[in-house]
Design a protein around this motif. Structure first.
Motif, PDB file in Angstrom:
ATOM      1  N   ALA A  60       0.832  -1.207   0.000  1.00 37.84           N
ATOM      2  CA  ALA A  60       0.000   0.000   0.000  1.00 37.84           C
ATOM      3  C   ALA A  60       0.866   1.257   0.000  1.00 37.84           C
ATOM      4  O   ALA A  60       0.535   2.248  -0.672  1.00 37.84           O
ATOM      5  N   LEU A  61       1.972   1.236   0.733  1.00 41.01           N
ATOM      6  CA  LEU A  61       2.864   2.397   0.736  1.00 41.01           C
ATOM      7  C   LEU A  61       3.470   2.621  -0.646  1.00 41.01           C
ATOM      8  O   LEU A  61       3.579   3.765  -1.102  1.00 41.01           O
ATOM      9  N   ASP A  62       3.866   1.547  -1.309  1.00 38.03           N
ATOM     10  CA  ASP A  62       4.432   1.694  -2.661  1.00 38.03           C
ATOM     11  C   ASP A  62       3.410   2.316  -3.605  1.00 38.03           C
ATOM     12  O   ASP A  62       3.737   3.192  -4.418  1.00 38.03           O
ATOM     13  N   ALA A  63       2.168   1.878  -3.504  1.00 38.56           N
ATOM     14  CA  ALA A  63       1.120   2.453  -4.349  1.00 38.56           C
ATOM     15  C   ALA A  63       0.896   3.919  -4.007  1.00 38.56           C
ATOM     16  O   ALA A  63       0.682   4.759  -4.896  1.00 38.56           O
ATOM     17  N   LEU A  64       0.974   4.230  -2.728  1.00 36.79           N
ATOM     18  CA  LEU A  64       0.765   5.603  -2.256  1.00 36.79           C
ATOM     19  C   LEU A  64       1.778   6.567  -2.864  1.00 36.79           C
ATOM     20  O   LEU A  64       1.454   7.715  -3.189  1.00 36.79           O
ATOM     21  N   LEU A  65       3.012   6.107  -3.027  1.00 35.37           N
ATOM     22  CA  LEU A  65       4.096   6.993  -3.433  1.00 35.37           C
ATOM     23  C   LEU A  65       4.258   7.126  -4.948  1.00 35.37           C
ATOM     24  O   LEU A  65       5.127   7.877  -5.404  1.00 35.37           O
ATOM     25  N   GLN A  66       3.433   6.441  -5.713  1.00 36.82           N
ATOM     26  CA  GLN A  66       3.579   6.506  -7.168  1.00 36.82           C
ATOM     27  C   GLN A  66       3.277   7.894  -7.727  1.00 36.82           C
ATOM     28  O   GLN A  66       3.776   8.266  -8.784  1.00 36.82           O
ATOM     29  N   GLU A  67       2.487   8.668  -7.018  1.00 35.81           N
ATOM     30  CA  GLU A  67       2.030   9.961  -7.544  1.00 35.81           C
ATOM     31  C   GLU A  67       2.867  11.145  -7.087  1.00 35.81           C
ATOM     32  O   GLU A  67       2.584  12.274  -7.490  1.00 35.81           O
ATOM     33  N   VAL A  68       3.855  10.933  -6.225  1.00 29.56           N
ATOM     34  CA  VAL A  68       4.465  12.078  -5.554  1.00 29.56           C
ATOM     35  C   VAL A  68       5.983  12.115  -5.714  1.00 29.56           C
ATOM     36  O   VAL A  68       6.633  11.106  -5.982  1.00 29.56           O
ATOM     37  N   ALA A  69       6.518  13.323  -5.531  1.00 27.27           N
ATOM     38  CA  ALA A  69       7.963  13.529  -5.572  1.00 27.27           C
ATOM     39  C   ALA A  69       8.562  13.600  -4.183  1.00 27.27           C
ATOM     40  O   ALA A  69       9.748  13.343  -3.991  1.00 27.27           O
ATOM     41  N   VAL A  70       7.739  13.978  -3.189  1.00 29.60           N
ATOM     42  CA  VAL A  70       8.257  14.134  -1.838  1.00 29.60           C
ATOM     43  C   VAL A  70       7.163  13.811  -0.827  1.00 29.60           C
ATOM     44  O   VAL A  70       5.984  14.137  -1.041  1.00 29.60           O
ATOM     45  N   PRO A  84       9.673   2.511   8.235  1.00 33.96           N
ATOM     46  CA  PRO A  84       8.902   1.978   7.106  1.00 33.96           C
ATOM     47  C   PRO A  84       8.635   3.007   6.017  1.00 33.96           C
ATOM     48  O   PRO A  84       8.619   2.666   4.830  1.00 33.96           O
ATOM     49  N   MET A  85       8.442   4.275   6.394  1.00 33.98           N
ATOM     50  CA  MET A  85       8.225   5.289   5.366  1.00 33.98           C
ATOM     51  C   MET A  85       9.518   5.574   4.609  1.00 33.98           C
ATOM     52  O   MET A  85       9.500   5.754   3.377  1.00 33.98           O
TER      53      MET A  85
END
Length: 354
Positions: A60-70, A84-85
């Motif tokens: 879920a974290l990997d999916a969360l970060l697909q849209e962002v740069a930071v 974990p983050m």
């Protein structure tokens, strides 16, 4: 390159404040956290997008970060939540910022410098009141006296603390954390409130006690100064309680005691009101000395701590989104220079003749 950023832990007191101020500044962060109801409600109030993911769910974290740069990580205590983050940010080549003041977190992330640099990721913990203003003050003093071998910092916060800060403090007491200073480049444990010093923040000397503030970790990475102590002002009764608490840590570890204290904290106000923040302020002092007996001092005044945390972290987010991130572990001043903090309205710094 992605131009979006994400606030994780947006439903906490500081995360919500940062989100509100971001909207006031014309920014549109993605809000995120693990509490779907609270995050969704905040997103609806601010008309912002949101996502839900738990820190123990790597997919879920990997999916969360697909849209962002930071990512601006605001969910503490960071000694439990940062790793974990950070792992997810390194996997997905996303820059990581947080608002921790925890020495263990600073040191853990500093140890991942090479890993972060290989990934092209900047790890910059302490982007808020802990430790942006004091880190910039330390770097400014080191710039004035490059031969400095000893750094002293003092902090006087004129305001209230949030539930999250209080809960982090309880956890530290349960663990039996004492004080920490840096000596000859190494972190050294000392008793809590083991040393006092009279510090003039601009209106005469005030007693302050040695505390394990984050700069004991970060200022060394920013300046290379090997001996560092940080002091804070407290009411006399609080100082006495700290000293007594050194000998009563076993009590907090007794079954149910820490839980009772945490429940009382959670039942209180989440943090200072907007009016209380507006009326507050933070005062800082610093001094560096070298082996030849030279010394320089400076003072700083900033907005109240939580307000400063929002303004400083969002300033750093904007710089990262503009392509100014330096891969590897960084402090606010190592990434953006000692004068970064002066870009925030309401921050004043003055040099003091010693």
């Amino acid at each position: 390159m992605q131009t979006q950023f994400l606030i994780y832990g947006a439903n906490g007191y500081t995360g919500e404040l940062i989100a509100r101020i971001a909207v006031e500044q014309g920014m549109r962060p993605i809000l995120a956290g693990r509490n779907a109801a609270q995050v969704a409600a905040l997103a609806a109030r601010l008309d912002l997008p949101y996502r839900i993911a738990a820190l123990d769910d790597a997919t879920a974290l990997d999916a969360l970060l697909q849209e962002v740069a930071v990512v601006l990580h605001c969910a503490g205590p960071f000694v439990h939540t940062a790793a974990p983050m950070v792992d997810a940010c390194l996997r997905n080549h996303v820059h990581y910022l947080d608002i921790t003041g925890e020495i263990a977190v600073f040191e853990a992330l500093a140890a991942r410098y090479d890993e972060a640099k290989r990934a092209g990721v900047m790890l910059l913990p302490g982007a808020g009141f802990d430790v942006a203003p004091s880190d910039c003050l330390a770097a400014h003093l080191a710039r004035r006296l490059p031969s400095a071998t000893r750094l002293l910092l003092g902090i006087r916060a004129l305001g209230q603390i949030s539930r999250g800060t209080a809960l982090t403090g309880v956890e530290a007491m349960v663990r039996g954390d004492g004080g920490i200073v840096r000596k000859q480049g190494e972190l050294k444990p000392v008793p809590v409130a083991w040393k006092t010093r009279a510090i003039d923040f601009g209106k005469g000397p005030r007693p302050a006690v040695c505390m394990p503030w984050g700069d004991v970790a970060t200022a060394y990475h920013s300046t290379g100064i090997p001996d560092i102590e940080v002091y804070m002002t407290f009411p006399p009764a609080t100082v006495q309680a700290m000293k007594i608490g050194q000998h009563l840590g076993w009590l907090l570890r007794a079954p149910g005691v820490a839980g009772l204290i945490k429940r009382r904290i959670r039942a209180g106000a989440p943090g200072p009101s907007d009016a209380e923040r507006a009326a507050g302020a933070s005062l800082l002092w610093g001094r560096v000395e070298d082996e030849a007996g030279h010394a320089v001092e400076a003072r700083m005044r900033t907005p109240e701590g939580y307000t400063l945390t929002a303004l400083a972290s969002l300033l750093i987010v904007r710089k990262v989104l503009a392509g100014q991130a330096r891969p590897g572990y960084q402090t606010p001043s190592s990434a953006f220079g000692p004068d970064l903090i002066l870009e925030i309205e309401g921050v004043e710094r003055c040099d003091v003749d010693s």
